[in-house]
Design a protein around this motif. Sequence first.
Motif, PDB file in Angstrom:
ATOM      1  N   GLU A 470       0.867  -1.187   0.000  1.00 17.41           N
ATOM      2  CA  GLU A 470       0.000   0.000   0.000  1.00 17.41           C
ATOM      3  C   GLU A 470       0.904   1.238   0.000  1.00 17.41           C
ATOM      4  N   SER A 471       0.500   2.248  -0.773  1.00 18.27           N
ATOM      5  CA  SER A 471       1.362   3.428  -0.928  1.00 18.27           C
ATOM      6  C   SER A 471       0.512   4.644  -1.254  1.00 18.27           C
ATOM      7  N   ASN A 472       1.224   5.811  -1.385  1.00 18.92           N
ATOM      8  CA  ASN A 472       0.594   7.084  -1.760  1.00 18.92           C
ATOM      9  C   ASN A 472      -0.547   7.470  -0.824  1.00 18.92           C
ATOM     10  N   PHE A 473      -0.277   7.405   0.472  1.00 16.67           N
ATOM     11  CA  PHE A 473      -1.292   7.795   1.448  1.00 16.67           C
ATOM     12  C   PHE A 473      -1.454   9.318   1.454  1.00 16.67           C
ATOM     13  N   ALA A 474      -2.690   9.792   1.440  1.00 12.88           N
ATOM     14  CA  ALA A 474      -2.920  11.244   1.404  1.00 12.88           C
ATOM     15  C   ALA A 474      -4.298  11.553   1.977  1.00 12.88           C
ATOM     16  N   VAL A 475      -4.447  12.797   2.421  1.00 15.67           N
ATOM     17  CA  VAL A 475      -5.745  13.300   2.871  1.00 15.67           C
ATOM     18  C   VAL A 475      -5.969  14.633   2.176  1.00 15.67           C
ATOM     19  N   SER A 476      -7.211  14.892   1.783  1.00  8.77           N
ATOM     20  CA  SER A 476      -7.553  16.145   1.105  1.00  8.77           C
ATOM     21  C   SER A 476      -8.980  16.522   1.465  1.00  8.77           C
ATOM     22  N   TYR A 526      -7.278  21.707   0.403  1.00 12.45           N
ATOM     23  CA  TYR A 526      -5.975  21.271   0.901  1.00 12.45           C
ATOM     24  C   TYR A 526      -5.731  19.835   0.485  1.00 12.45           C
ATOM     25  N   SER A 527      -4.469  19.467   0.483  1.00 12.90           N
ATOM     26  CA  SER A 527      -4.068  18.097   0.204  1.00 12.90           C
ATOM     27  C   SER A 527      -2.714  17.875   0.867  1.00 12.90           C
ATOM     28  N   ALA A 528      -2.592  16.726   1.529  1.00  9.34           N
ATOM     29  CA  ALA A 528      -1.337  16.451   2.226  1.00  9.34           C
ATOM     30  C   ALA A 528      -1.012  14.968   2.128  1.00  9.34           C
ATOM     31  N   ALA A 529       0.257  14.687   1.911  1.00  9.18           N
ATOM     32  CA  ALA A 529       0.730  13.303   1.897  1.00  9.18           C
ATOM     33  C   ALA A 529       0.952  12.833   3.326  1.00  9.18           C
ATOM     34  N   LEU A 530       0.626  11.564   3.580  1.00  8.54           N
ATOM     35  CA  LEU A 530       0.804  10.970   4.900  1.00  8.54           C
ATOM     36  C   LEU A 530       1.813   9.829   4.810  1.00  8.54           C
ATOM     37  N   SER A 531       2.407   9.554   5.936  1.00 10.65           N
ATOM     38  CA  SER A 531       3.453   8.522   5.967  1.00 10.65           C
ATOM     39  C   SER A 531       2.883   7.119   5.997  1.00 10.65           C
ATOM     40  N   GLY A 532       1.603   6.990   6.239  1.00  4.51           N
ATOM     41  CA  GLY A 532       1.002   5.674   6.299  1.00  4.51           C
ATOM     42  C   GLY A 532      -0.488   5.801   6.499  1.00  4.51           C
TER      43      GLY A 532
END
Length: 821
Positions: A470-476, A526-532
């Motif tokens: 699993e990869s490319n974790f993000a919240v927006s 907004y959009s932000a990448a998460l580490s997991g």
Amino acid sequence: MSRYHPWRPLLAAALLLASSGAWAASVLPTTYSGNFTSCDDLPGVGSWQGLGYSTGSAPVSDQSYNLGVPGQTITFNYTQPDQMQYIGFSATMPMDYIVVKGGNAYNVFHYVPGATNDINLYSPDNGSGQPAGVSHVTFCFIPRPTGEKTADTSWKRYTDWSIDKIASPTQIVMLDGDSHQVDYTVTASALTRQLYRVSGTITVRDPFGFGWNATSVVDTMQFGNAPNQFSLQWTAQGGDTDTLNCSKPAPNADKVILSCSYAFDLSSLSFPFLTGASGGVNAAGITATRSGQSYTFSATAPFSISANPNESYGDSFAVDDSMLPDSVDHSFALGSGPYVWTYPRPNPLTCNADQGNSTNTATGTWSTGANTNAGASDSAAVQVACRTVSVSKTAQTRYDRDYAWTPDKHVVVSPADAKVNGMQGCLADPIATGDYVGNYLCDDVDVTLNAGGSYETVYRLAATRTTEAESNFAVSGDIQVSWPADVSPVFSPSAPSDTLSFTGGGTQSIAPTCDPQTATSLHCSYSAALSGKLSGYNQASIQRVLQCFDAQGNASACGFKSYSSNQAAVAFGDPAVETDRCVTLTDLFNGTVGLNLGAGFGWTVQPLLCGSFAQFVTGDIDPDPGIVRSLDVAASWLPPANTGAGLGCKFMVPNVLTLNSDNGASKSDEAVLSVRVPELCASGGCTYTLGYWKTHSKYGPAPYDTTWAKIGEDTLYFSSGQTWYNVFWTPPKGGNAYYILAHQYMAARLNVEAGVTTPSEVASAIAQASAWFTGRSSAAPKGPARDTAIALAGILGAYNEGTTGPGHCSTSPATLAKAAQ
């Protein structure tokens, strides 16, 4: 009612006298010859009813003569001091006749009515064309009543006040936490009224005690700056005309026959000219009677109005505002207008503390008398509407998932066949549920068949999907800041702050991107990448500059207020992008090159498999009834080259399960049946269980085994009334030993007919069983007969199952399942 008063002309004359100081003209005399000594000598009069006196000689200028009572005099003076021809008089009592003697004649001056003064009186002409010199003067009068009056003035000033209070502004709309100053204006209005009083006494005397009786008094007051006349009256008859307070005293030394008091009370509100009045004349017209004779005369008194009032009330107006701390907050002084007071609130109105209607009252007080006060009040209201800023936000998570797939192919094997292989390649635990409960899953299987036998292969096809990465974790999401259209917030900084808070601890700041601020909202994303795959919540806040407004609506910054959004949950659900989420599952039966013994084929098990899968397949797997794709393995597939003494009599049937993923990769798993037909390479063969024979007749459901043709499925079974086939499918209800022995007997007979080596004890048991069935019905035996049947069934069952004899032929779990039905 209008009345005629004979004293009015006299009053007018009196008023004229008061203003001019002398009579303007004299009467014409009557001349008589001879001498004149007393009033009784008045020609045509007869006996004189009044009083009269003679000077006896020519009067000396300014000489006064007593009229008979103290204070009553007549004074003579010559019109020109250096001559003795023209003389005048001034008397305290009206004179009816003045007789001037000179030479040998005299002139009679008759005054109707009586006069108190005149000038230029003279004696008859002595022939020289000029009056003779005055020798003496006789004066005759009827004593008349006299009048005296006083006129005192006073005035009071009363000022009444009204008050009007207004607020500016009256409607305020603010955001919560803001403040707004308000100015108040109090306007006072003064209404002044002046109350004037002219009062005094009227005294009527009969100084000579001549018997006069006062019968009426009319007191008239006239101000010098207006034509208005004000009057009060009294009559001896009394009644509703008595507006003067008069009384007749008892006889007294002062000869007072009537005493009156009066008072005129006038208001400037009714008579505005009074505010400019300086004085006037008050005249009393008095009528007296005596023996049928009436006499009207006047008494006058001038009066003046002082510039300053005797009393003044309401000269100041003290104002107290309910919101101010002091009891008296402002004062207005009469005459110092305009009466306007403007002042601010001690504390500005704030939201939300002062939301709604904010009213305060200004109350003014003033004196209305020596010990009395009055008040007036007015209120001003300010409507305060408070608005707020709302912040809402959303949070959507996303991530990518890559799946891994594992194909799994097994053959379902009966416990007996699994033991033959020593459980090698088989799962340790049997199948727990379903149609094949108790059987085993094996990778590779050794199957033993007789020459005409077949094996109903049961495969379990399975594919397991697992998450590989699993990869490319993000919240927006969006941040929406809203407010009503009637306010204009100022934000500093202009964009909201956004913070992620994680369940396990820790935070992460995000910088949103905002559109231009509109009249009612501010939209940001907004959009932000998460580490997991972190859980928690996301909350935004924005800081507004507090506004402090003055009364004119001018704003200045006075602090900050923060607004927070909802806590938008950060929770990961399904991935946004899934790699190898679904696969195609295909199966290839007996299709390996060089090993195509029977009919090989492939088919699509699942065209789109999107989750872990497991399925048992057996028999004809093609749904089309016109196409046969059977998974059954037949002994006849053994290549002839593999038969014969000393050869293996073995062949292999492969089966491959394949997964094809969307990225072009594929995975497979293979299960192989090793089929041995020992009967074709050595004597003896193998035995099938009753389940095999039960299902491999011409009626199926398994493939037909031609050995049945040697006996016939429809052959009657001894005396049972049933065919062999029917007996096979009749369950031994209640432990019926007839059917228990029959099932093992028929299987042993078919094994023998198939050419399988038969041990002597088995042959003997078959013979004994044939004898036991002969002539016996299918009714459940009892006692020794039952015991015999059970014992024989045990011997034959051991043979059929391979415990004794040449050994067991492999039996498919499908065959066993069908047989158990």
